[in-house]
Design an enzyme around this catalytic site. Sequence first.
Site, PDB file in Angstrom:
ATOM      1  CB  CYS A 324       0.541  -0.478   3.158  1.00 22.06           C
ATOM      2  SG  CYS A 324      -1.154  -0.152   2.634  1.00 22.06           S
ATOM      3  CB  ILE A 325      -2.076  -4.482   2.241  1.00 20.90           C
ATOM      4  CG1 ILE A 325      -3.109  -5.604   2.443  1.00 20.90           C
ATOM      5  CG2 ILE A 325      -1.240  -4.707   0.995  1.00 20.90           C
ATOM      6  CD1 ILE A 325      -4.173  -5.283   3.442  1.00 20.90           C
TER       7      ILE A 325
END
Length: 593
Positions: A324-325
């Site tokens: 993800c991030i």
Amino acid sequence: MQQETYQGSDPLRQFFQWNETMWADMQRASLGDNPVTRALSEVNAQDLNTFYNAVANNPVRLLDIQMQWWQGQLAICQNSMAKSLDREAGSLIADPPGDRRFQHKSWKEDPHFDFLRQSYLHFAQSLTRTLEVVEGLPEPVRQRLHFFFRQTINALSPTNFIWSNPELLHRTLEEKGANLVKGIELFQEDLAASANLLKIRMTRQSAFELGRDLATTPGEVVFRNDVFELIQYGASTDTVFKTPLLVIPPFINKFYILDLKEQNSLVRWLRDQGHTVFIMSWRNPGKEQASIGFQDLIHAGTMEAVRVIEQITGEKEVNAVGYCIGGTLLASTMALYAARRMKPRIKSATFLTTLLDFTQPGEVGVFINEPVVSAMEQMNDAQGFFDGRQMAVTFSLLRENSLYWNYYIDNYLKGEEPADFDILYWNSDSTNLSATCASFLLRELYLNNRLSQPGEVKVGNFGIDLSKVKTPSYFLSTREDHIALWDATFKGSRLLGCETTLVLGESGHVAGVVNPPAKNKYGYWLSEQPFESAEQWLAAARREAGSWWTHWQQWVSPHVGDSIPARTIGSEECPALMPAPGRYVRQTLPVEE
């Protein structure tokens, strides 16, 4: 909220007394001195005004939609009358695909409740259709209104109220309101543990203990600074691959989503394949960490982790996995290595559901506009962090019927505590984001999409350019992901100047990633064809049964190096500090300084 003692023989009276104060207290908590709520209200008012003007300019289309609604409602009335005479008569309006709200038999068999169900669904369909067909609406306005219309429609569902839900009505009468009294207790506990928005429990908080039930893979914390702890896991094989593996979880979540139970732990599985696994456990920031920014997560985070791994293993390169991030951070780190003309240090890069181009932010995009972002910055600056509890509720409302209202009904109206579920326990174990870092993510990445523009994001004196990244990369996206849309993640992969392998998994943002081979639950799609559009890629792709984990292991094999004797944990300069899962992951909200 005023505390009351609920005793006596009249639970229903107690419930309604509580109900009078509950909504007033919730309104004060959510509409108080909250700049985000005010900004959302102002944007919504402007959007509605635009919508009303567009409707006024389309009178013929509006009349047509109204006539369709009246005709449909009349047909429902006739159907209900027929059902009163013949209980076997079918309904005109079917439940939407995947909608589990109306499963109790009375919703179909009882003419009164079936009329209510059909009328509600017909109205919801008509309102949604109006928004879709009205001309003259800017697309961002249409998307925001679609989200807020959906939220309003689903909040007003007859399933959410005692007197309009046959299952709740029957249970309340049968239990003489005892279910409501239990629900009051659960509500008060949840409200006390919430921030500005009510965070409804999804599982029992006492159900799991880190290190005992979850995050149990044996390992040690071998490094700690103000940003993260680095955990090294012990080998389970006699030999290991020469190149170590660094896992970078999202810094808006806790790392143990990748190390849940033994049966579904990616960390344990990677270790069992012969990798020397290191994982970063991010600190849960409070007010004292307000100034920690994205560049600190690179310098004191990922780059520092790579340095420590070299110190422990003697290897100058790692294979890296960013989730993800955390994948966005990994790509930015590699771009900084390139900008500083340093040795890349990353031998292969794996991106799990990672956005690099933020032009399609998914449903989160309804919150990404100048007024709301500015209000979030104002609120975060005042408290020093973006409260993870508020973030968790926001993400839950992206799937409100399955992640919010169903728990509202079960917990507070049925008086049932939710079942024990490891992923939902992790989902409820929220993490703050420092004010500085939150501002960077919201404004520079989501609002302005600067990471996709060479040199626009600066780390120190260096502007980073993703096209300078030449490291072989593996992109896993998931087809039902509503947080990082798979076509958006694939689009972002083209920003890198390297060979990329694209894989599309089944299911969503979490379940599609945490997909152990032994369960044989979800498959994936592969295609080596040139990527022009998401639809073109999927049309040419072939579906493979089984987990993407095994495919990734085949992909990474050329980059793992020779086999060497299993490593011990830590080194003289970086000794073991404490057993995994460490200290930072045990921090819960609100963070006590």
